[in-house]
Design an enzyme around this catalytic site. Structure first.
Site, short mmCIF file in Angstrom:
data_model
loop_
_atom_site.label_atom_id
_atom_site.label_comp_id
_atom_site.label_asym_id
_atom_site.label_seq_id
_atom_site.Cartn_x
_atom_site.Cartn_y
_atom_site.Cartn_z
N SER A 133 0.82 -1.22 0.00
CA SER A 133 0.00 0.00 0.00
C SER A 133 0.84 1.26 0.00
CB SER A 133 -0.88 0.00 1.26
OG SER A 133 -1.41 1.28 1.50
N GLU A 135 0.21 3.62 1.76
CA GLU A 135 0.30 4.05 3.16
C GLU A 135 1.70 3.82 3.72
OE1 GLU A 135 -1.69 5.13 6.11
OE2 GLU A 135 -2.59 6.20 4.45
N TYR A 157 -1.35 0.29 10.63
CA TYR A 157 -1.65 -0.37 9.35
C TYR A 157 -0.46 -0.23 8.39
CZ TYR A 157 -3.57 -0.83 4.61
OH TYR A 157 -3.78 -1.18 3.30
P1 NAP Z 1 -11.42 -4.72 1.98
O1 NAP Z 1 -12.59 -4.43 1.11
O2 NAP Z 1 -11.38 -4.13 3.35
O3 NAP Z 1 -11.28 -6.30 2.10
C1 NAP Z 1 -10.49 -6.90 3.09
C2 NAP Z 1 -10.64 -8.41 2.99
O4 NAP Z 1 -9.79 -9.01 3.99
C3 NAP Z 1 -12.05 -8.93 3.24
O5 NAP Z 1 -12.35 -9.88 2.24
C4 NAP Z 1 -11.95 -9.61 4.60
O6 NAP Z 1 -12.79 -10.74 4.69
C5 NAP Z 1 -10.50 -10.10 4.56
N1 NAP Z 1 -9.97 -10.43 5.88
C6 NAP Z 1 -10.00 -9.67 7.01
N2 NAP Z 1 -9.46 -10.35 8.04
C7 NAP Z 1 -9.07 -11.57 7.57
C8 NAP Z 1 -8.47 -12.71 8.15
N3 NAP Z 1 -8.16 -12.75 9.45
N4 NAP Z 1 -8.22 -13.78 7.36
C9 NAP Z 1 -8.56 -13.76 6.03
N5 NAP Z 1 -9.15 -12.71 5.42
C10 NAP Z 1 -9.40 -11.62 6.19
O7 NAP Z 1 -10.05 -4.29 1.26
P2 NAP Z 1 -9.79 -3.88 -0.27
O8 NAP Z 1 -10.03 -2.43 -0.43
O9 NAP Z 1 -10.45 -4.86 -1.16
O10 NAP Z 1 -8.20 -4.05 -0.33
C11 NAP Z 1 -7.61 -5.31 -0.66
C12 NAP Z 1 -6.19 -5.33 -0.14
O11 NAP Z 1 -5.44 -4.29 -0.74
C13 NAP Z 1 -6.03 -5.12 1.35
O12 NAP Z 1 -4.93 -5.89 1.78
C14 NAP Z 1 -5.72 -3.64 1.49
O13 NAP Z 1 -5.00 -3.40 2.68
C15 NAP Z 1 -4.87 -3.44 0.25
N6 NAP Z 1 -4.89 -2.11 -0.33
C16 NAP Z 1 -6.06 -1.50 -0.63
C17 NAP Z 1 -6.06 -0.25 -1.23
C18 NAP Z 1 -7.35 0.44 -1.61
O14 NAP Z 1 -7.30 1.64 -1.87
N7 NAP Z 1 -8.47 -0.28 -1.66
C19 NAP Z 1 -4.84 0.36 -1.54
C20 NAP Z 1 -3.66 -0.29 -1.23
C21 NAP Z 1 -3.68 -1.54 -0.64
P3 NAP Z 1 -14.16 -10.82 5.60
O15 NAP Z 1 -15.28 -10.80 4.62
O16 NAP Z 1 -14.02 -12.14 6.26
O17 NAP Z 1 -14.14 -9.66 6.53
O1 G4F Z 2 -10.62 6.75 2.57
P1 G4F Z 2 -9.63 6.68 3.66
O2 G4F Z 2 -10.09 6.10 4.95
O3 G4F Z 2 -8.37 5.94 3.06
P2 G4F Z 2 -6.83 5.86 3.50
O4 G4F Z 2 -6.65 6.12 4.93
O5 G4F Z 2 -6.07 6.71 2.56
O6 G4F Z 2 -6.50 4.32 3.26
C1 G4F Z 2 -6.97 3.62 2.10
O7 G4F Z 2 -6.00 3.71 1.09
C2 G4F Z 2 -4.74 3.07 1.41
C3 G4F Z 2 -3.82 3.28 0.21
O8 G4F Z 2 -3.20 4.54 0.31
C4 G4F Z 2 -5.01 1.61 1.66
F1 G4F Z 2 -3.83 0.97 1.90
C5 G4F Z 2 -5.95 1.46 2.85
O9 G4F Z 2 -6.24 0.08 3.07
C6 G4F Z 2 -7.26 2.18 2.52
O10 G4F Z 2 -7.88 1.50 1.45
O11 G4F Z 2 -9.09 8.16 4.00
C7 G4F Z 2 -8.56 9.00 3.00
C8 G4F Z 2 -8.32 10.39 3.57
C9 G4F Z 2 -7.53 10.41 4.88
O12 G4F Z 2 -6.55 11.39 4.82
C10 G4F Z 2 -8.56 10.78 5.93
O13 G4F Z 2 -8.04 11.50 7.05
O14 G4F Z 2 -9.58 10.99 3.85
C11 G4F Z 2 -9.48 11.65 5.11
N1 G4F Z 2 -10.83 11.77 5.69
C12 G4F Z 2 -11.44 12.96 6.00
N2 G4F Z 2 -12.64 12.71 6.56
C13 G4F Z 2 -11.64 10.75 6.04
C14 G4F Z 2 -12.78 11.36 6.60
N3 G4F Z 2 -11.50 9.42 5.95
C15 G4F Z 2 -12.52 8.65 6.39
N4 G4F Z 2 -12.41 7.30 6.26
N5 G4F Z 2 -13.66 9.18 6.94
C16 G4F Z 2 -13.82 10.53 7.07
O15 G4F Z 2 -14.83 11.00 7.60
#
Ligand code: NAP
Ligand code: G4F
Length: 339
Positions: A133, A135, A157
């Site tokens: 990520s 992050e 995280y």
């Molecule tokens: P998400 O919607 O939050 O999905 C997370 C998944 O992890 C769910 O299917 C959840 O399954 C599973 N999980 C949680 N705890 C677990 C455990 N103990 N054992 C096995 N599975 C478990 O996340 P996403 O947005 O699809 O992201 C996918 C991956 O990419 C994550 O690793 C996230 O950190 C990473 N990532 C996401 C972003 C983004 O912007 N979306 C960016 C960079 C990296 P349940 O249904 O069982 O809860």
């Molecule tokens: O949507 P966010 O919660 O995403 P964040 O923290 O950037 O993380 C996501 O992206 C990562 C990749 O860069 C992934 F690895 C991670 O698993 C996840 O998918 O927040 C985005 C921004 C932050 O700066 C937060 O402070 O939005 C700001 N924000 C402002 N108000 C808020 C809010 N975020 C959330 N969730 N809720 C608010 O009310």
């Protein structure tokens, strides 16, 4: 014979899009699912009727070994994680165990099942994708961020993801495994969890438009992110796994927007003036914020031919329209089948 993929986190946003993409590519797709009666699994099975399910949990080493032994995958995509950054302060140890140590357990399951040994070239063995990520960059040392930018994570995280990232590199170097990390920047969709800011905003706009709410409460409006469309990003995961050599890639659009700009665009997409409805709340600010993230995806473009297809404005409009439809149909956004 069809290639076989095992996806952890298949019930999440990315897992669903990746499963669809791999099915389209002719793969046999298996999803690792946890819990006795995970409600998201029944929705996934209905929508992705061709996906097969194997039980397991990233907290349980034995279950991962059994899953790999049973599925005999060609490719493992490790998407499972505690992925909501604020939760990682509330449950830091759980985040370390699932998001960090879970990577070690999955790599060990593959190593044990494929018989990879130290220093051996494990060609032809199971390929591994780690969902790293942006992050990890945290308090960024340069902008835009590349594969060579240093890490300064700002949340438990981000720290857990950095551990998984380095471990993936280490297994590649130690055991000759085809193990890659995609350093993905924020990617969103109508399937995004409702706790993340883009979906919180698109749902908030839809509720206000339909007279179901009068305000939207948000935290830091000044944070900037590089937001893309999840459907585009899962294609990059697959391209990395089919590349000739195992390497890590930054995946993002190269464009940054603030939360304030996101809010403006989302309210405008529904014909509303955001300033009448948005309330900022100090309680939603984070103990340590990541102020900005912006990808330099040149390597992915040059080596994988990957490019994002959906612009920021198209993404915001897609999410607002989807939530308007969902709420108009009387569906519960947290329990809705994927649009
Ligand atoms: P998400 O919607 O939050 O999905 C997370 C998944 O992890 C769910 O299917 C959840 O399954 C599973 N999980 C949680 N705890 C677990 C455990 N103990 N054992 C096995 N599975 C478990 O996340 P996403 O947005 O699809 O992201 C996918 C991956 O990419 C994550 O690793 C996230 O950190 C990473 N990532 C996401 C972003 C983004 O912007 N979306 C960016 C960079 C990296 P349940 O249904 O069982 O809860
Ligand atoms: O949507 P966010 O919660 O995403 P964040 O923290 O950037 O993380 C996501 O992206 C990562 C990749 O860069 C992934 F690895 C991670 O698993 C996840 O998918 O927040 C985005 C921004 C932050 O700066 C937060 O402070 O939005 C700001 N924000 C402002 N108000 C808020 C809010 N975020 C959330 N969730 N809720 C608010 O009310």
């Amino acid at each position: 014979m069809a290639r076989r993929a095992l996806i952890t986190g298949i019930t999440g946003q990315d897992g669903s899009y990746l499963a669809e993409h791999l099915l389209e590519q002719g793969y046999e797709v298996w999803g690792l699912v946890r819990g006795q009666a995970n409600p998201r699994v029944s929705r996934m099975r209905r929508l992705l009727s061709d996906v097969q399910v194997v039980r397991g949990d990233l907290l349980d080493q034995g279950s991962l070994i059994s899953a790999v032994e049973r599925v005999q995958p060609d490719e493992v995509y490790n998407l499972g994680a505690i992925s909501f950054v604020p939760m990682s302060w509330e449950q830091a140890e759980l985040t370390a165990e699932v998001t960090g140590m879970g990577v070690l357990r999955m790599l060990e399951a593959i190593r044990v099942c494929s018989g990879a040994s130290r220093g051996s070239a494990a060609s032809g063995q199971i390929r591994f994708y780690q969902a790293s990520s942006s992050e990890m960059f945290g308090q960024v040392s340069e902008t835009p961020q590349t594969e060579r930018t240093g890490f300064h994570p700002r949340s438990p995280y981000g720290v857990a993801k950095a551990y998984g990232h380095f471990l993936t590199q280490n297994y590649r170097e130690s055991y000759g495994m085809f193990a890659v990390s995609g350093i993905l920047f924020n990617h969103e969709s109508p399937r995004r969890g409702t706790e993340f800011v883009t979906r919180k905003v698109s749902l908030g706009v839809a509720r206000i438009k339909l007279g179901l709410a009068t305000e939207l409460r948000l935290g830091n409006l000044e944070a900037r992110r590089d937001w893309g469309y999840a459907g585009d990003y899962v294609k990059a995961m697959h391209l990395m796994m089919r590349a000739p050599r195992p390497e890590d890639y930054v995946i993002g659009t190269g464009r940054m927007k603030s939360v304030r700009e996101l809010v403006e665009a989302a309210f405008a997409a529904a014909g509303l003036d955001w300033e009448r409805y948005v309330v900022t709340d100090q309680a939603l600010h984070r103990p340590a914020e990541v102020d900005l993230l912006c990808a330099d995806p040149k390597k992915a473009r040059a080596q994988l031919g990957w490019e994002p297809g959906v612009s920021f404005d198209e993404l915001v409009a897609m999410m607002v329209e989807s939530d308007l439809r969902l709420l108009s149909d009387g569906a519960d956004p947290d329990d809705a089948s994927w649009p």
